[in-house]
Motif scaffolding. Structure first.
Motif, PDB file in Angstrom:
ATOM      1  N   ALA A   1       0.824  -1.211   0.000  1.00  0.00           N
ATOM      2  CA  ALA A   1       0.000   0.000   0.000  1.00  0.00           C
ATOM      3  C   ALA A   1       0.854   1.254   0.000  1.00  0.00           C
ATOM      4  CB  ALA A   1      -0.932  -0.012   1.212  1.00  0.00           C
ATOM      5  N   SER A   2       1.904   1.263   0.812  1.00  0.00           N
ATOM      6  CA  SER A   2       2.756   2.456   0.867  1.00  0.00           C
ATOM      7  C   SER A   2       3.501   2.643  -0.449  1.00  0.00           C
ATOM      8  CB  SER A   2       3.743   2.355   2.041  1.00  0.00           C
ATOM      9  OG  SER A   2       4.522   1.182   1.977  1.00  0.00           O
ATOM     10  N   SER A   3       3.954   1.545  -1.043  1.00  0.00           N
ATOM     11  CA  SER A   3       4.683   1.636  -2.308  1.00  0.00           C
ATOM     12  C   SER A   3       3.781   2.142  -3.427  1.00  0.00           C
ATOM     13  CB  SER A   3       5.256   0.263  -2.667  1.00  0.00           C
ATOM     14  OG  SER A   3       5.944   0.306  -3.885  1.00  0.00           O
ATOM     15  N   MET A   4       2.571   1.620  -3.511  1.00  0.00           N
ATOM     16  CA  MET A   4       1.659   2.028  -4.579  1.00  0.00           C
ATOM     17  C   MET A   4       1.222   3.482  -4.414  1.00  0.00           C
ATOM     18  SD  MET A   4       1.319  -0.518  -6.708  1.00  0.00           S
ATOM     19  CE  MET A   4      -0.245  -0.637  -7.548  1.00  0.00           C
ATOM     20  N   THR A   5       0.960   3.892  -3.179  1.00  0.00           N
ATOM     21  CA  THR A   5       0.591   5.283  -2.929  1.00  0.00           C
ATOM     22  C   THR A   5       1.713   6.215  -3.353  1.00  0.00           C
ATOM     23  OG1 THR A   5      -0.820   4.654  -1.061  1.00  0.00           O
ATOM     24  CG2 THR A   5      -0.093   6.942  -1.142  1.00  0.00           C
ATOM     25  N   ASN A   6       2.941   5.827  -3.064  1.00  0.00           N
ATOM     26  CA  ASN A   6       4.104   6.643  -3.410  1.00  0.00           C
ATOM     27  C   ASN A   6       4.304   6.719  -4.922  1.00  0.00           C
ATOM     28  OD1 ASN A   6       6.524   8.116  -2.812  1.00  0.00           O
ATOM     29  ND2 ASN A   6       7.697   6.262  -3.196  1.00  0.00           N
ATOM     30  N   ILE A   7       4.264   5.583  -5.608  1.00  0.00           N
ATOM     31  CA  ILE A   7       4.543   5.551  -7.049  1.00  0.00           C
ATOM     32  C   ILE A   7       3.442   6.244  -7.846  1.00  0.00           C
ATOM     33  CG2 ILE A   7       4.804   4.004  -9.034  1.00  0.00           C
ATOM     34  CD1 ILE A   7       7.302   4.383  -7.259  1.00  0.00           C
ATOM     35  N   THR A   8       2.207   6.195  -7.376  1.00  0.00           N
ATOM     36  CA  THR A   8       1.124   6.910  -8.052  1.00  0.00           C
ATOM     37  C   THR A   8       1.458   8.383  -8.201  1.00  0.00           C
ATOM     38  OG1 THR A   8      -0.521   5.394  -7.141  1.00  0.00           O
ATOM     39  CG2 THR A   8      -1.340   7.486  -7.949  1.00  0.00           C
ATOM     40  N   THR A   9       2.092   8.954  -7.185  1.00  0.00           N
ATOM     41  CA  THR A   9       2.417  10.374  -7.193  1.00  0.00           C
ATOM     42  C   THR A   9       3.513  10.708  -8.197  1.00  0.00           C
ATOM     43  OG1 THR A   9       1.885  10.381  -4.842  1.00  0.00           O
ATOM     44  CG2 THR A   9       3.029  12.305  -5.682  1.00  0.00           C
ATOM     45  N   PHE A  10       4.406   9.772  -8.458  1.00  0.00           N
ATOM     46  CA  PHE A  10       5.552  10.047  -9.328  1.00  0.00           C
ATOM     47  C   PHE A  10       5.190  10.111 -10.811  1.00  0.00           C
ATOM     48  CE2 PHE A  10       8.262   8.952  -5.704  1.00  0.00           C
ATOM     49  CZ  PHE A  10       9.312   9.841  -5.885  1.00  0.00           C
ATOM     50  N   PHE A  11       4.110   9.423 -11.220  1.00  0.00           N
ATOM     51  CA  PHE A  11       3.823   9.275 -12.649  1.00  0.00           C
ATOM     52  C   PHE A  11       2.567  10.047 -13.059  1.00  0.00           C
ATOM     53  CE2 PHE A  11       6.737   5.877 -11.920  1.00  0.00           C
ATOM     54  CZ  PHE A  11       7.402   5.694 -13.133  1.00  0.00           C
TER      55      PHE A  11
ATOM     56  N   PHE B   1      -8.242  18.644 -10.365  1.00  0.00           N
ATOM     57  CA  PHE B   1      -7.236  17.608 -10.602  1.00  0.00           C
ATOM     58  C   PHE B   1      -6.392  17.337  -9.357  1.00  0.00           C
ATOM     59  CE2 PHE B   1      -8.356  18.466 -14.999  1.00  0.00           C
ATOM     60  CZ  PHE B   1      -8.411  17.178 -15.497  1.00  0.00           C
ATOM     61  N   ALA B   2      -6.239  18.322  -8.494  1.00  0.00           N
ATOM     62  CA  ALA B   2      -5.567  18.081  -7.211  1.00  0.00           C
ATOM     63  C   ALA B   2      -6.394  17.109  -6.370  1.00  0.00           C
ATOM     64  CB  ALA B   2      -5.370  19.387  -6.463  1.00  0.00           C
ATOM     65  N   ARG B   3      -7.713  17.302  -6.396  1.00  0.00           N
ATOM     66  CA  ARG B   3      -8.589  16.384  -5.663  1.00  0.00           C
ATOM     67  C   ARG B   3      -8.510  14.981  -6.259  1.00  0.00           C
ATOM     68  NH1 ARG B   3     -13.514  14.102  -6.360  1.00  0.00           N
ATOM     69  NH2 ARG B   3     -14.701  13.614  -4.444  1.00  0.00           N
ATOM     70  N   ALA B   4      -8.445  14.876  -7.590  1.00  0.00           N
ATOM     71  CA  ALA B   4      -8.371  13.567  -8.236  1.00  0.00           C
ATOM     72  C   ALA B   4      -7.136  12.802  -7.791  1.00  0.00           C
ATOM     73  CB  ALA B   4      -8.380  13.726  -9.753  1.00  0.00           C
ATOM     74  N   ARG B   5      -5.990  13.477  -7.713  1.00  0.00           N
ATOM     75  CA  ARG B   5      -4.762  12.800  -7.285  1.00  0.00           C
ATOM     76  C   ARG B   5      -4.844  12.428  -5.811  1.00  0.00           C
ATOM     77  NH1 ARG B   5      -0.927  12.898 -11.140  1.00  0.00           N
ATOM     78  NH2 ARG B   5       0.669  12.221  -9.692  1.00  0.00           N
ATOM     79  N   ARG B   6      -5.419  13.319  -5.015  1.00  0.00           N
ATOM     80  CA  ARG B   6      -5.555  13.038  -3.582  1.00  0.00           C
ATOM     81  C   ARG B   6      -6.475  11.838  -3.357  1.00  0.00           C
ATOM     82  NH1 ARG B   6      -7.293  17.646  -2.453  1.00  0.00           N
ATOM     83  NH2 ARG B   6      -9.521  17.274  -2.166  1.00  0.00           N
ATOM     84  N   MET B   7      -7.584  11.806  -4.070  1.00  0.00           N
ATOM     85  CA  MET B   7      -8.526  10.696  -3.922  1.00  0.00           C
ATOM     86  C   MET B   7      -7.926   9.389  -4.426  1.00  0.00           C
ATOM     87  SD  MET B   7     -11.453  11.609  -2.546  1.00  0.00           S
ATOM     88  CE  MET B   7     -12.753  10.581  -3.209  1.00  0.00           C
ATOM     89  N   SER B   8      -7.183   9.448  -5.523  1.00  0.00           N
ATOM     90  CA  SER B   8      -6.567   8.231  -6.069  1.00  0.00           C
ATOM     91  C   SER B   8      -5.639   7.598  -5.045  1.00  0.00           C
ATOM     92  CB  SER B   8      -5.801   8.549  -7.357  1.00  0.00           C
ATOM     93  OG  SER B   8      -6.676   8.944  -8.381  1.00  0.00           O
TER      94      SER B   8
END
Length: 463
Positions: free
Chosen positions: A146-156, A376-383
């Motif tokens: 979970a921590s890895s996926m949350t982190n990588i989502t932000t990078f791409f 779009f900030a909300r979309a990334r936060r929700m994702s």
């Protein structure tokens, strides 16, 4: 736009992968480097999490540790349950402490269950409750996902997240197959009386992964979540529909991965070597298939891929029931491996649905007059929040898989058919949910919608 890296704590400020100029100039290189070492740490985490799927094959009177099939299923259920529960706090930890910082901590702590397993697993007469505590400690490896996926989502950027998340998750998932190959090699080379060797091999690997995270990964300011992100996600209906689907995909993958060896031992009276010779194939194929699910979803749409994937999983489960009734080992293993492949594809396609669903909500908001940056900030936060929630709930599906097998094999018939019939019904429900919520009555796309969405993304990126 440029991103500024801070030497102290390796924090990067101004991270915005949706800005194509920034992405091509430097963002892509940084994101890929973090992805590589995120995969390494997550891979080790999955191996430690699933180590008991291997160690239970060794537990026999030959080393003074005889347990029933039901007790062995309990040993693989325990780390599965703890890992599922830890996924939410692990995802939140990334937003609080940063991806690099939390990867260092979450990888280093894997030494605890590895050292405990190394010390106790060959102690004759060790009671079941001690092994259950060690198994619970191994559950920390499950939180790493979970921590890895949350982190990588932000990078791409959103357009590359299906492939990136698929690689990250697939590289982690393959840790299940790796630990099972290690177990097979130990049994083949040293016999089935040396389970401590399995844990010993991972001690230096954990240290190496921890050092790599410290030396080569970064924290980014964009990963920091606004307080209340999880509460906001919990109030959104898509969080729960996607979690329901993820139970069927990832829950099946991790549940089958933990149970496969025991199922073969119980169904066909296999020795540890015979079971280990086949156990790794399913998790391996499922892990390799996960990026394919993300790649297909980038092109065909996550919901479309997920729908047909669940149809395939229902058919595969039906084939397992037929193989069991015929007593056909070849058909049984072939059907199980196909099912593993489909769980991998479904994992990738379901996770791809998360950013796509919230990006679509942002586009609709902007089309209806909303402010692009906030949308779009909300979309990334929700994702990021939904990835944590769905990951936790999906992993609980693995607990359900193993509880169902434990109950099914506890009867006089010693057959897994009752469990398989339950899984088939669930997959059929997933087909209905995917169609009804995400595909039924889908509106014909407005030809101007992609143009407006691109304009909105550009506006958000320039800000």
């Amino acid at each position: 736009m440029t991103a500024r890296a801070l030497a102290r704590g390796r924090w990067i400020e101004g991270w915005n992968p949706e800005d194509e100029e920034f992405w091509e100039a430097s963002g892509k290189r940084v994101a890929r480097r973090n992805l590589i070492f995120s995969i390494l740490s997550e891979h080790i985490g999955f191996s430690v999490w699933s180590i008991w799927s291997v160690l239970v094959l060794f537990l026999s009177p030959a080393i003074g540790l005889g347990f029933t099939a039901a007790e062995k299923f309990l040993l693989v259920i325990t780390p599965n349950l703890v890992g599922a529960v830890l996924r939410l706090p692990y995802a939140a930890a990334v937003t609080r402490f940063g991806g690099r910082n939390w990867t260092i901590v979450s990888t280093a702590i894997l030494l605890v269950p590895a050292v405990l397993a190394f010390h106790f697993v060959q102690q004759p007469g060790t009671p079941l409750w001690v092994f259950m505590l060690i198994g619970a400690a191994a559950g920390v490896g499950g939180g790493n996902f979970a921590s890895s996926m949350t982190n990588i989502t932000t990078f791409f950027p959103q357009r590359h997240q299906g492939w990136a998340l698929g690689l990250n998750a697939g590289g982690g998932n393959i840790g299940v197959a790796t630990i099972q190959v290690v177990g097979l090699l130990v049994i083949a080379l040293a016999g089935n009386t040396h389970p401590s060797y399995v844990a010993a091999i991972y001690l230096p690997l954990i240290v190496v992964a921890t050092l790599c995270a410290a030396l080569f990964m970064d924290n980014v300011d964009a990963v920091r979540a606004r307080p209340g992100a999880l509460r906001e996600a919990a109030a959104n209906k898509h969080t729960w529909w996607i979690s329901f689907l993820y139970i069927g995909t990832f829950g099946s993958f991790i549940g089958y991965s933990f149970a496969f060896g025991l199922v073969l031992q119980t169904e066909f009276n296999f020795t540890p070597l015979q079971a280990a010779s086949w156990t790794f194939l399913g998790p391996l194929m499922g892990s390799v298939a996960r990026p394919v699910g993300g790649w297909l979803s980038d092109r065909l749409g996550g919901a479309q891929v997920t729908l047909w994937n669940f149809v395939g999983m229902a058919l595969g489960t039906g084939a397992l029931l037929v193989a069991s009734s015929l007593g056909s080992f070849g058909l049984y293993v072939a059907a199980f491996i196909v099912l593993f492949v489909l769980t991998g594809i479904g994992n990738g396609s379901t996770y791809k649905m998360i950013p796509a669903v919230f990006a679509k909500e942002a586009e609709d908001d902007v089309t209806n007059g909303g402010e692009a940056i906030a949308a779009f900030a909300r979309a990334r936060r929700m994702s990021g929040a939904v990835i944590g929630i769905a990951g936790a709930i999906g992993a609980l599906g693995g607990v359900g898989i193993n509880l169902a097998f434990r109950s099914s094999y506890s009867g006089e018939a010693a057959s897994g058919n009752a469990a398989l019939a339950t899984f088939l019904v669930y997959y059929a429900l997933c087909v209905v949910v995917t169609w009804a919520v995400y595909l039924r009555g889908a509106r014909k796309q407005d030809p101007e919608a992609p143009v407006r969405a691109q304009q909105a993304r550009a506006e958000a990126s320039r800000a």
